[in-house]
Design an enzyme around this catalytic site. Sequence first.
Site, short mmCIF file in Angstrom:
data_model
loop_
_atom_site.label_atom_id
_atom_site.label_comp_id
_atom_site.label_asym_id
_atom_site.label_seq_id
_atom_site.Cartn_x
_atom_site.Cartn_y
_atom_site.Cartn_z
N HIS A 106 0.84 -1.21 0.00
CA HIS A 106 0.00 0.00 0.00
C HIS A 106 0.87 1.25 0.00
CE1 HIS A 106 -3.35 2.69 1.09
NE2 HIS A 106 -2.45 3.26 1.90
N GLU A 107 1.90 1.27 0.81
CA GLU A 107 2.80 2.43 0.85
C GLU A 107 3.55 2.58 -0.47
OE1 GLU A 107 2.33 4.51 3.06
OE2 GLU A 107 1.10 3.19 4.31
N HIS A 110 1.60 4.63 -2.84
CA HIS A 110 1.78 6.08 -2.73
C HIS A 110 3.05 6.54 -3.45
CE1 HIS A 110 -1.61 6.70 -0.19
NE2 HIS A 110 -1.13 6.00 0.82
N HIS A 114 3.27 9.14 -6.59
CA HIS A 114 4.19 10.28 -6.63
C HIS A 114 5.01 10.26 -7.91
CE1 HIS A 114 7.75 12.62 -4.70
NE2 HIS A 114 6.91 13.44 -5.27
#
Length: 236
Positions: A106-107, A110, A114
């Site tokens: 999940h991270e 991100h 980006h």
Amino acid sequence: MPGRYYGYYYYDPTYMLIVISALISLFAQFLVNSRFSKYSRVRSRSGMTGAQAAERILQSQGIYDVAIQRVSGKLTDHYDPRNKTLNLSDAVYASTSVAAVGVAAHECGHAIQHARGYAPLSFRSALVPVANIGSQLSWLFIILGIFFGGSHTLIMIGILMFSAAVLFQLVTLPVEFNASGRALKLLSETGILQKDEVSDTRKVLSAAALTYVAAATTAVLQLLRLLRLFGGNDRD
């Protein structure tokens, strides 16, 4: 100010919004802790740790400039776009559970957002300073407004500042949902998790997403309560 007196008691119908907010937040927190705890005991067949899974996912997307590091705390995992670091908590970094791998993925979602210039993430990042100021100073203006004879101007400035924090919570929702969607897809495509393991991971990430829904709902209900209490106050 809306409300009625019944004998010695003052009835304010907006109190119900506080109760609803508290119940939603408590349920969301219980669910995420419960599911993370449950699936933290389920070891992934690949035997990859959260850190290893994160590295494979990032490399599969051609991302090599994100540092993966360990941070203390429980579920303190986050991606920091300012220095391109993917920070994994103690329970995720070295764990081989499907829960840990899911959170790490999940991270990574991100980090990929980006790298790809995902618009909602960029918008949320731009909102951070405004939202921080709004959440810190909004209540000060509201309290000062009440203190100075119910100044409508000060109170409405406070409500407007609080609205910025509410907007931040609302923008966070598509950012988090998208990151989880990317994570689940890549976990399957890279072979890090098998189909049934992805299903287990989805339960963990869905519970985590509910905490963001709860935060946004709480913020909206608080804003509605402020508007209910002070929106019709035209004194200055």
